[in-house]
Write a protein that holds these residues in place. Sequence first.
Motif, mmCIF file in Angstrom:
data_model
loop_
_atom_site.group_PDB
_atom_site.id
_atom_site.type_symbol
_atom_site.label_atom_id
_atom_site.label_comp_id
_atom_site.label_asym_id
_atom_site.label_seq_id
_atom_site.Cartn_x
_atom_site.Cartn_y
_atom_site.Cartn_z
ATOM 1 N N LEU A 1 1.128 -1.545 0.045
ATOM 2 C CA LEU A 1 -0.221 0.317 -0.069
ATOM 3 C C LEU A 1 0.858 1.392 0.255
ATOM 4 N N ILE A 2 0.642 2.055 -0.801
ATOM 5 C CA ILE A 2 1.571 3.927 -0.886
ATOM 6 C C ILE A 2 0.611 4.543 -0.757
ATOM 7 N N PRO B 1 8.205 -4.685 1.876
ATOM 8 C CA PRO B 1 7.472 -3.740 3.021
ATOM 9 C C PRO B 1 6.139 -3.658 2.938
ATOM 10 N N TRP B 2 5.576 -3.257 3.951
ATOM 11 C CA TRP B 2 3.887 -3.347 4.010
ATOM 12 C C TRP B 2 3.775 -1.801 2.807
ATOM 13 N N GLY B 3 4.462 -0.966 2.417
ATOM 14 C CA GLY B 3 4.377 0.070 1.290
ATOM 15 C C GLY B 3 5.344 1.328 2.127
ATOM 16 N N GLY B 4 3.917 2.294 2.160
ATOM 17 C CA GLY B 4 5.304 3.542 1.715
ATOM 18 C C GLY B 4 4.487 4.497 1.341
ATOM 19 N N SER B 5 4.814 5.724 0.842
ATOM 20 C CA SER B 5 4.356 6.969 0.072
ATOM 21 C C SER B 5 5.697 7.033 -0.947
ATOM 22 N N VAL B 6 4.703 7.873 -2.286
ATOM 23 C CA VAL B 6 4.607 9.105 -2.947
ATOM 24 C C VAL B 6 4.678 10.221 -3.570
ATOM 25 N N SER B 7 4.850 11.081 -3.548
ATOM 26 C CA SER B 7 5.187 12.840 -3.226
ATOM 27 C C SER B 7 5.127 12.815 -4.878
ATOM 28 N N PHE B 8 4.690 13.634 -5.008
ATOM 29 C CA PHE B 8 4.980 15.066 -6.217
ATOM 30 C C PHE B 8 4.771 16.159 -6.554
ATOM 31 N N SER B 9 5.410 17.237 -6.793
ATOM 32 C CA SER B 9 5.399 18.111 -6.562
ATOM 33 C C SER B 9 4.834 18.964 -7.373
ATOM 34 N N SER B 10 3.477 19.720 -6.918
ATOM 35 C CA SER B 10 2.016 19.886 -7.534
ATOM 36 C C SER B 10 2.602 21.575 -8.299
ATOM 37 N N THR B 11 4.175 22.204 -8.454
ATOM 38 C CA THR B 11 4.362 23.295 -9.707
ATOM 39 C C THR B 11 5.156 22.627 -10.435
ATOM 40 N N LEU C 1 9.949 0.149 -3.211
ATOM 41 C CA LEU C 1 10.319 -1.358 -3.584
ATOM 42 C C LEU C 1 11.637 -1.721 -2.385
ATOM 43 N N GLY C 2 12.072 -0.490 -2.252
ATOM 44 C CA GLY C 2 13.751 -0.618 -1.167
ATOM 45 C C GLY C 2 14.809 -0.371 -1.951
ATOM 46 N N PHE C 3 15.031 -0.010 -3.539
ATOM 47 C CA PHE C 3 15.194 0.233 -4.397
ATOM 48 C C PHE C 3 16.701 1.543 -3.719
ATOM 49 N N GLY C 4 18.076 1.403 -2.996
ATOM 50 C CA GLY C 4 18.537 2.485 -2.538
ATOM 51 C C GLY C 4 18.063 2.733 -1.452
#
Length: 606
Positions: free
Chosen positions: A98-99, A142-152, A181-184
């Motif tokens: 879940l992300i 992982p159970w999951g995490g977060s992704v975020s994207f610039s609104s500008t 997914l764990g890269f880096g």
Amino acid sequence: MTSIKLHLQSLELRDVPAALQIVFDYRYDSTGFFNDPARRAELDRAASQFETRLNTDVDLAPLASGGQNSWTATTFHPSNPGSYVNVPNLRIGTDQVLIFAGGMSGVGGGEAGLGGYGGYSANGNQAWFDTLKNRGRGGFAPWGGSVSFSSTENWNFSSNAPAANQTDFYTVATHEIGHVLGFGVSTQWNDLVSGGTFRGANSRAVNGGTAPLLALNEQGHWQQGIKSQGNAVSMQPYVAAGTRVAFSELDFAALADIGWQIKGLGNPAAVSPPVATAPIPSSPQLPQGAESLVIGGNGTFQYYTVVNGVPTAQGQPMTPFADYTGSIRTATGDFNGDGTKDIAVAAGPDSDPWVVVYDGRTGGEIRRFMAFEKGYTGGLNLAAGDIQGNGTAALVVGADRTGGPRVRIFAQGNPAWAMSDFFAIEDTSFSGGVRVAVGDVDGDGKADLLVSAGYSGGPRVSLYSGASLFPTNTPSRLIGDFFAFDQNVNNGAYVSLADFNGDGRADLVFGTGSGAARVRVLDGWKTITTGQPNASVLQDYDLSTAAGYDGGVRVKAGDFNGDGQIETAIATGTNQIGQVWLRSGTGALSTVGFGRGTLADGVFVG
């Protein structure tokens, strides 16, 4: 050329592995970045790269609190990455990651996106702690995490390549999911970093036997500009504006090195890429003259043909709206005039009034639009037919729950695709919406419009001349309003139109709302010429005994098996196990299940 910095975000490094269905959660998208379904669709498309390639040989264990075992998921806030959110007793299904996704503003460093996996705190027994740690597998899980994207950012949200001055959303989303997914960021990754290179055996093999170089100051990324089998890699620190980059074989190899199982590693040609499946198969197994049947519910819709009298699924279920699992309303018609029926779908209550029209030949979207004003969330009802008399279908959209008796009609070649907008029942205070059907009742070559009151209303119906709807847009009735059933029947009626008696004109088909399971068919021509609906009954039957059900029925009539006779598809209503009955001209019933378990808003047929 502008380069946009990509970034990773981690909470804690812990052992955790693989098996995959990526689910996005938008509850923390406080900026409204993902209010547009097209953006969610592109995020899903980026995720599909991983779902296609990552095996599920050993299930990722589900995570659900119970008894003495509880947990709280922690991850960075997708709309405010400088802070964290804590979600107690989050439920994660088997093989799911879940992300949380959202848009951000005011983030320094020029990052177009951020991504990272989440942490947790927990109480319970040792087995529960072990499950949280590795989800029943070895490697990273992982159970999951977060992704975020610039609104500008000047984003390209199209499935096509970006323009020279655009940042490609698909490319950035792919990169940030890779970090989740764990890269880096995982312990397994760090254990394989040495001397500015990544020492994973799979990565070395895909890289021609040489350990691939890492970015000098960011050893959670490949060195900027390296290639994999001649292609750019996703997991480098920067992406150039105007470019699209998918997850490369080297990127997948690194995921294999940290514990994921990858299909066809090193030989991407051996893996069938995800291809859009046409909602209507290009070569459907339909007898000549047979009609299609599309069934919607539980967030998906699927195309069916009738084989040996039984509705049989063709192709795969399709999910038109990300993160929506309610009812799907459907209609079929040749909207683009290419000779193949297309499919229109809309969501039920608790969703914005989006409609998607799919090309029946290619499976691609013809159009995605809001049929009513944003903010209306009562759901939509759909119908389609040749109202213009030009060989192409118009799309009729009726408001559903909490909506007035409003109808809008859309057709190709008209401004904004809309050609009519009116209240179809003369009671503007009624807020239960309307159900709609289209067919040529008066035989003038233009489809007419049948409308019934919807949720919480009596079974009042109106029948409009198609000729009055286009081109004049002055709706006029073919007969005065009447009740399809006893006027005390609750929750209106469901409607369809088809030629049952073979006179070349459509007859009127009604299904009851909740509290009954009755279907009635009226001779359409006799009804409008005599003005006596109750004297025009062709069929009238109760399914409550035969089907063991009295919760209301949704109806769609047509020749589904090509035998020259009209059959009626009859679907279960609210809070029932998803099911569709097909009633032949002889009264025989066949059934097909649809969905899993009880469906709160039932099943819809179109």
